[in-house]
Design a protein around this motif. Structure first.
Motif, PDB file in Angstrom:
ATOM      1  N   ALA A  41       0.830  -1.212   0.000  1.00 26.73           N
ATOM      2  CA  ALA A  41       0.000   0.000   0.000  1.00 26.73           C
ATOM      3  C   ALA A  41       0.865   1.262   0.000  1.00 26.73           C
ATOM      4  N   VAL A  42       1.958   1.240   0.742  1.00 19.44           N
ATOM      5  CA  VAL A  42       2.863   2.392   0.796  1.00 19.44           C
ATOM      6  C   VAL A  42       3.489   2.633  -0.578  1.00 19.44           C
ATOM      7  N   TYR A  43       3.953   1.558  -1.216  1.00 20.60           N
ATOM      8  CA  TYR A  43       4.563   1.708  -2.544  1.00 20.60           C
ATOM      9  C   TYR A  43       3.546   2.189  -3.572  1.00 20.60           C
ATOM     10  N   GLU A  44       2.318   1.665  -3.494  1.00 24.05           N
ATOM     11  CA  GLU A  44       1.283   2.103  -4.437  1.00 24.05           C
ATOM     12  C   GLU A  44       0.994   3.591  -4.274  1.00 24.05           C
ATOM     13  N   ARG A  45       1.005   4.062  -3.030  1.00 25.92           N
ATOM     14  CA  ARG A  45       0.775   5.481  -2.748  1.00 25.92           C
ATOM     15  C   ARG A  45       1.907   6.338  -3.327  1.00 25.92           C
ATOM     16  N   ALA A  48       1.616   6.521  -7.100  1.00 23.64           N
ATOM     17  CA  ALA A  48       0.562   7.469  -7.487  1.00 23.64           C
ATOM     18  C   ALA A  48       1.065   8.906  -7.368  1.00 23.64           C
ATOM     19  N   MET A  49       1.809   9.189  -6.323  1.00 23.66           N
ATOM     20  CA  MET A  49       2.348  10.545  -6.136  1.00 23.66           C
ATOM     21  C   MET A  49       3.337  10.890  -7.241  1.00 23.66           C
ATOM     22  N   ALA A  50       4.254   9.976  -7.527  1.00 19.50           N
ATOM     23  CA  ALA A  50       5.251  10.233  -8.576  1.00 19.50           C
ATOM     24  C   ALA A  50       4.568  10.429  -9.929  1.00 19.50           C
ATOM     25  N   ALA A  99      -8.378  14.953  -0.367  1.00 17.20           N
ATOM     26  CA  ALA A  99      -7.473  15.286  -1.456  1.00 17.20           C
ATOM     27  C   ALA A  99      -6.947  14.001  -2.079  1.00 17.20           C
ATOM     28  N   LEU A 100      -6.920  13.971  -3.407  1.00 14.45           N
ATOM     29  CA  LEU A 100      -6.378  12.822  -4.129  1.00 14.45           C
ATOM     30  C   LEU A 100      -5.332  13.314  -5.109  1.00 14.45           C
ATOM     31  N   PRO A 101      -4.251  12.553  -5.281  1.00 19.80           N
ATOM     32  CA  PRO A 101      -3.293  12.904  -6.345  1.00 19.80           C
ATOM     33  C   PRO A 101      -4.023  12.815  -7.691  1.00 19.80           C
ATOM     34  N   ILE A 102      -3.754  13.751  -8.589  1.00 18.82           N
ATOM     35  CA  ILE A 102      -4.464  13.786  -9.859  1.00 18.82           C
ATOM     36  C   ILE A 102      -4.236  12.507 -10.669  1.00 18.82           C
ATOM     37  N   SER A 103      -3.189  11.770 -10.402  1.00 15.67           N
ATOM     38  CA  SER A 103      -2.917  10.527 -11.125  1.00 15.67           C
ATOM     39  C   SER A 103      -3.955   9.450 -10.836  1.00 15.67           C
ATOM     40  N   LEU A 104      -4.745   9.614  -9.775  1.00 16.31           N
ATOM     41  CA  LEU A 104      -5.771   8.640  -9.438  1.00 16.31           C
ATOM     42  C   LEU A 104      -7.115   8.953 -10.085  1.00 16.31           C
TER      43      LEU A 104
END
Length: 108
Positions: A41-45, A48-50, A99-104
């Motif tokens: 889950a941490v890596y997926e987050r 998504a941020m990158a 708030a969600l990263p726009i990549s999601l």
């Protein structure tokens, strides 16, 4: 690789971001194989941020509605943007702001 991890995503070039995403994807794959759900889950987050920094926030507009990647059936309405984060609420939720990263965000 150590030097890249100390650099903020906002300071990375497109090439560096893609390298970081590939690196994190490999770590996520290993975590998944080992059944390390929290680590995955941490890596997926982080991925998504990158990925959010590879997108143009101007392509996302307040008032627009998007599907949420990884959350089938959920739709998100943008109230405003702050950097690579879209602030708004899920139409299927309780109306609380998040708030969600726009990549999601996926345009239906």
């Amino acid at each position: 690789m150590e030097k890249m991890q100390q650099k903020r995503y906002s300071e990375m070039t497109e090439y560096e971001l893609k390298q970081e995403i590939a690196h994190l994807t490999e770590k996520a794959r290993k975590a998944e194989q080992m059944g390390m759900v929290n680590e995955l889950a941490v890596y997926e987050r982080k991925i998504a941020m990158a990925k959010a920094y590879l997108l143009n926030p101007e392509d996302f507009r307040p008032g627009d509605i998007y599907e949420i990647d990884g959350d089938p059936g959920s739709v998100f309405k943008i109230r405003y943007l702050n950097g690579v984060f879209a602030w708004g609420y899920r139409l299927t939720g309780d109306g609380s702001e998040e708030a969600l990263p726009i990549s999601l965000l996926i345009k239906p």
